[in-house]
Design an enzyme around this catalytic site. Structure first.
Site, PDB file in Angstrom:
ATOM      1  N   ASP A   1       0.770  -1.383  -0.030  1.00 18.75           N
ATOM      2  CA  ASP A   1       0.003  -0.060   0.036  1.00 18.75           C
ATOM      3  C   ASP A   1       0.789   1.169  -0.058  1.00 18.75           C
ATOM      4  OD1 ASP A   1       1.047   0.095   2.648  1.00 18.75           O
ATOM      5  OD2 ASP A   1      -0.995  -0.099   3.588  1.00 18.75           O
TER       6      ASP A   1
ATOM      7  N   LYS B   1       9.550   7.141  19.617  1.00 18.84           N
ATOM      8  CA  LYS B   1       8.475   8.164  19.542  1.00 18.84           C
ATOM      9  C   LYS B   1       9.144   9.092  19.903  1.00 18.84           C
ATOM     10  CE  LYS B   1       5.494   5.119  18.383  1.00 18.84           C
ATOM     11  NZ  LYS B   1       5.005   5.164  16.924  1.00 18.84           N
TER      12      LYS B   1
ATOM     13  N   ASP C   1       1.878   6.484   1.319  1.00 15.90           N
ATOM     14  CA  ASP C   1       1.405   5.423   1.886  1.00 15.90           C
ATOM     15  C   ASP C   1      -0.027   5.800   1.852  1.00 15.90           C
ATOM     16  OD1 ASP C   1      -0.109   3.660   3.326  1.00 15.90           O
ATOM     17  OD2 ASP C   1       1.281   3.765   4.941  1.00 15.90           O
TER      18      ASP C   1
END
Length: 247
Positions: free
Chosen positions: A107, A158, A220
């Site tokens: 994708d 993160k 994406d």
């Protein structure tokens, strides 16, 4: 070159606009998204594609058949139940003949130098090379942290927003990998996430994984907004123009 295309996801985030087909078959100017990805891979030197299929995978096989129309050969690997990205790669192992194989999320369209990616894998004797993407703001993503040689030190880090909440540039996983066949053999059978299970475990064990950044066109289509943007970029020729520039 040989490549595995991971097509088994359920595509739940895109279901509001693509509900009658697997996400990689989403319509883009009258052709499925996968058409543009497979065409790019063929033009980049890939000769054998392995489709790792799950949800509505028969639609993909019916469309691409033997792959002759794209100048390559295609094999199909089906999962009976969702296996995750790592499990799907392991499930496709019987179709892999090369010692190093490309692995891609079906994708995501990421225009990069695939032959150079493979060459860097061989030159540095890495067992896995990840195509990373430099972006202007990584606050939404997990970042790749590496040393000066490109060896990955930390994965999916993160990053919290700074006090000014200004964009923070960095590198993220581009969803393209070169993997040694021997590394794929180490993935346990059954459901496994390449990103959340396998790679963190390999890094903990000291396995040599490296990241190679690219600035090529990246999209994406997993959410409706990005799907709509890719459609616009195909229709207005943006992708074709950028691809010619990069070459």
């Amino acid at each position: 070159m040989e490549a595995i295309l991971l097509c088994g996801g359920l595509g739940t985030r895109l279901r509001s606009v693509v509900s009658d087909r697997p996400k990689p078959m989403a319509d883009i100017a009258g052709k499925p998204f996968l058409h543009y990805l497979v065409k790019m891979l063929s033009e980049s030197g890939v000769k054998h594609l392995i489709f790792a299929l799950g949800y509505m995978g028969e639609q993909i096989e019916a469309y691409f058949k033997s792959g002759e129309e794209y100048g390559l050969s295609i094999s199909y690997s089906y999962e009976e139940s969702p296996l995750g990205t790592g499990g799907a790669i392991r499930n496709a192992l019987s179709h892999v003949s090369a010692e190093n194989v490309l692995v891609l999320n079906a994708d995501t369209y990421f225009h990069t130098d695939y032959e150079n990616l493979l060459a860097e894998q061989l030159k540095n004797q890495a067992v896995m090379t990840i195509a990373s993407r430099k972006i202007k703001d990584i606050s939404r993503y997990g970042a790749i942290l590496k040393d000066e040689t490109g060896r990955i030190l930390r994965w999916n880090e993160k990053m919290s927003l700074n006090e000014e909440k200004s964009p923070k540039p960095g590198e993220i996983n581009g969803g393209i990998y070169v993997m040694k066949k021997s590394l794929i053999e180490k993935i346990p059978e059954g459901k496994q996430s390449l990103e959340n299970d396998c790679i963190p475990a390999w890094l903990k064990d000291g396995v040599y994984l490296q990241a190679l950044p690219s600035d090529g066109y990246f999209m994406d289509i997993g959410i409706p907004e990005d799907y709509a943007q890719f459609r616009k970029d195909i229709e207005n020729g943006t992708i074709e123009q950028e691809s010619r520039t990069e070459c």
